[in-house]
Scaffold this motif. Structure first.
Motif, mmCIF file in Angstrom:
data_model
loop_
_atom_site.group_PDB
_atom_site.id
_atom_site.type_symbol
_atom_site.label_atom_id
_atom_site.label_comp_id
_atom_site.label_asym_id
_atom_site.label_seq_id
_atom_site.Cartn_x
_atom_site.Cartn_y
_atom_site.Cartn_z
ATOM 1 N N ILE A 87 0.898 -1.162 0.000
ATOM 2 C CA ILE A 87 0.000 0.000 0.000
ATOM 3 C C ILE A 87 0.934 1.208 0.000
ATOM 4 O O ILE A 87 1.687 1.425 0.961
ATOM 5 C CB ILE A 87 -0.941 -0.010 1.224
ATOM 6 N N VAL A 88 0.932 1.936 -1.097
ATOM 7 C CA VAL A 88 1.969 2.961 -1.278
ATOM 8 C C VAL A 88 1.402 4.348 -1.577
ATOM 9 O O VAL A 88 2.027 5.356 -1.254
ATOM 10 C CB VAL A 88 2.959 2.555 -2.411
ATOM 11 N N ASP A 89 0.225 4.391 -2.190
ATOM 12 C CA ASP A 89 -0.300 5.655 -2.693
ATOM 13 C C ASP A 89 -1.507 6.100 -1.846
ATOM 14 O O ASP A 89 -2.354 5.275 -1.502
ATOM 15 C CB ASP A 89 -0.729 5.435 -4.160
ATOM 16 N N PRO A 90 -1.596 7.400 -1.522
ATOM 17 C CA PRO A 90 -2.723 7.868 -0.701
ATOM 18 C C PRO A 90 -4.092 7.554 -1.307
ATOM 19 O O PRO A 90 -5.012 7.181 -0.585
ATOM 20 C CB PRO A 90 -2.512 9.387 -0.636
ATOM 21 N N HIS A 91 -4.212 7.673 -2.631
ATOM 22 C CA HIS A 91 -5.509 7.394 -3.269
ATOM 23 C C HIS A 91 -5.852 5.909 -3.169
ATOM 24 O O HIS A 91 -7.006 5.536 -2.995
ATOM 25 C CB HIS A 91 -5.498 7.860 -4.729
ATOM 26 N N GLN A 92 -4.826 5.068 -3.276
ATOM 27 C CA GLN A 92 -5.009 3.612 -3.123
ATOM 28 C C GLN A 92 -5.508 3.298 -1.706
ATOM 29 O O GLN A 92 -6.473 2.543 -1.523
ATOM 30 C CB GLN A 92 -3.656 2.920 -3.382
ATOM 31 N N ALA A 93 -4.872 3.902 -0.703
ATOM 32 C CA ALA A 93 -5.277 3.662 0.694
ATOM 33 C C ALA A 93 -6.691 4.188 0.930
ATOM 34 O O ALA A 93 -7.514 3.538 1.593
ATOM 35 C CB ALA A 93 -4.288 4.324 1.648
ATOM 36 N N GLU A 94 -6.971 5.351 0.374
ATOM 37 C CA GLU A 94 -8.303 5.947 0.524
ATOM 38 C C GLU A 94 -9.383 5.030 -0.077
ATOM 39 O O GLU A 94 -10.436 4.813 0.526
ATOM 40 C CB GLU A 94 -8.319 7.329 -0.151
ATOM 41 N N GLU A 95 -9.081 4.461 -1.245
ATOM 42 C CA GLU A 95 -10.055 3.578 -1.917
ATOM 43 C C GLU A 95 -10.361 2.364 -1.033
ATOM 44 O O GLU A 95 -11.521 1.934 -0.916
ATOM 45 C CB GLU A 95 -9.479 3.146 -3.278
ATOM 46 N N ILE A 96 -9.331 1.821 -0.380
ATOM 47 C CA ILE A 96 -9.509 0.627 0.463
ATOM 48 C C ILE A 96 -10.478 0.927 1.617
ATOM 49 O O ILE A 96 -11.396 0.154 1.906
ATOM 50 C CB ILE A 96 -8.142 0.147 1.015
#
Ligand SMILES: Cc1cc2nc3c(=O)[nH]c(=O)nc-3n(C[C@H](O)[C@H](O)[C@H](O)COP(=O)(O)O)c2cc1C
Length: 383
Positions: A315-324
């Motif tokens: 998990i590296v990107d803020p948008h990726q974490a936000e989506e989760i």
């Protein structure tokens, strides 16, 4: 407000956001005692405002350390050494969390940055490793001493005592390490547990140790402390532990007082973690590089049990974490290597997601100056 930065309360503890620092071994302890390095390491993440900050795997007894330089919590002196760390994390408004562990048949190795191999048996620092059965973790690993039922009872007691000490040290969350091929995981997996007594056999026998440790830990810490349990959702080997098994385990863990299941994978054969399908068959050896490769495990636990889950793994990107978090795939997003690379990742993520335009989330000692910096950059761009 981004979901990643929404607060959440579990039992008696409030978390300011959903970003967790995953447990990260530093192999820098002396006699199991925390050193200035550990304070510097963990306090940096607190200044970076990760909501939930886990220590590395901390051993409940000396032979439960992965290396001679791993942290322990079997003595009062070790509690004292950890206290400044929890106090500082608390002062920054973050939640200090401990991962309680026993390395089992994968103990007595060198540090990862020295190759991570088992110490040769004639090394003065090596020790006899233990496990559910006399089955080595892989080529080059020592054959463990098969634990007797009496020794298993002592270990359950050791976990409960370590949990009590963790509270004394100021930790607000406890995670039991049931993953990566270490002791608890090795009881769960049919690859490493060949016992024919009450602690082996079918899945219920193999789960017994994990459930008894969990019950003892819950009894030791009371009802206000959130308990996490890290699983290896799949072994990734033929005939090993599967995702369906993990759903059964999580359901039982919930009945014993676990609140959040932290979903990792692999490690039972000493192999690196990789993505496997629901039956535990490897997909391909490179998939552990794929962003969010373990998120589907956390998603299944969250959907199919009453428990919360934590996702981890690239998990590296803020948008990726936000989506989760936004899509309810997990309740927490844990970062390991990425937050080592950028310990201020949560503050940078808040900036990128537009949650903290004025740097109000930053420690007060930094925020006003970082805000000035930002204004200077804008003015220089305009001129
Ligand atoms: C240096 C290092 C030390 C680690 N130590 C632990 C540990 O003590 N306990 C644990 O459960 N996992 C440990 N892990 C695994 C991480 O917690 C995490 O699950 C893994 O690195 C995947 O997340 P990432 O892709 O964000 O790094 C470690 C990983 C690294 C890189």
């Amino acid at each position: 407000m981004a979901s990643l930065f929404s607060s959440i309360t579990i039992r008696g503890v409030s978390f300011p956001n959903r970003i967790a620092v995953s447990p990260l071994c530093m192999y820098s302890a002396i006699e199991g005692m925390a050193q200035p390095f550990h304070f510097a390491h963990l306090s940096t993440f607190a200044r970076g405002k990760a909501g939930l900050i886990f220590t590395e795997a901390i051993a409940v007894e000396p032979v439960g350390r992965i290396t001679p330089h791993c942290l322990g919590i079997w003595s009062d002196a070790q509690v004292e050494a950890l206290r400044p760390i929890t106090a500082f994390i608390d002062e920054m408004g973050c939640v200090p969390a401990i991962q309680l562990a026993h390395a089992g048949r994968k103990a007595s190795t060198a540090a990862a940055f020295l190759g991570g191999k088992p110490l040769p048996h004639d090394d003065p620092q090596a020790w006899q490793v233990v496990g559910p059965s006399a089955v080595a973790a892989g080529p080059g690993f020592p054959v463990p001493h098969e634990l007797s039922v009496e020794e298993i009872q002592e270990l359950i007691h050791a976990f409960a005592s370590a949990a009590e000490r963790s509270i004394e040290a100021g930790f607000k969350v406890i995670e039991l390490h049931g993953a990566h091929g270490y002791l608890v995981n090795s009881f769960l997996s049919p690859i490493s547990n060949l016992r024919t007594d009450a602690y082996g056999g079918d899945i219920h026998g193999r789960m017994r140790f994990a459930l008894e440790i969990t019950r003892a830990t819950r009894a030791a810490v009371g009802e206000d402390i959130p308990l996490f349990f890290r699983i290896s959702a799949v072994d990734g080997g033929e005939g090993g532990w599967s995702m369906d098994d993990s759903v059964v385990l999580a359901t039982e863990l919930g009945k014993c007082g676990i609140d959040v299941v932290d979903c990792s994978s692999g490690g039972i054969s000493g192999a690196p973690r990789f993505r496997a399908d629901d039956e535990g068959k490897p997909l391909d050896k490179n998939s552990a590089r794929m962003p969010g490769f373990q998120v589907p495990y956390a998603e299944r636990i969250r959907n199919e049990t009453d428990l919360m889950s934590m996702a981890v793994g690239v998990i590296v990107d803020p948008h990726q974490a936000e989506e989760i978090i936004q899509n309810g795939r997990a309740d927490f997003a844990a970062l390991g290597r990425e937050i080592m690379y950028d310990p201020f990742w949560p503050l940078h993520a808040a900036e990128k997601l537009g949650v903290d335009p004025d740097f109000k989330m930053w420690p007060k000692q930094y925020g006003w100056a970082v805000d000035r910096r930002s204004q200077i950059i804008t003015l220089n761009r305009q001129s």
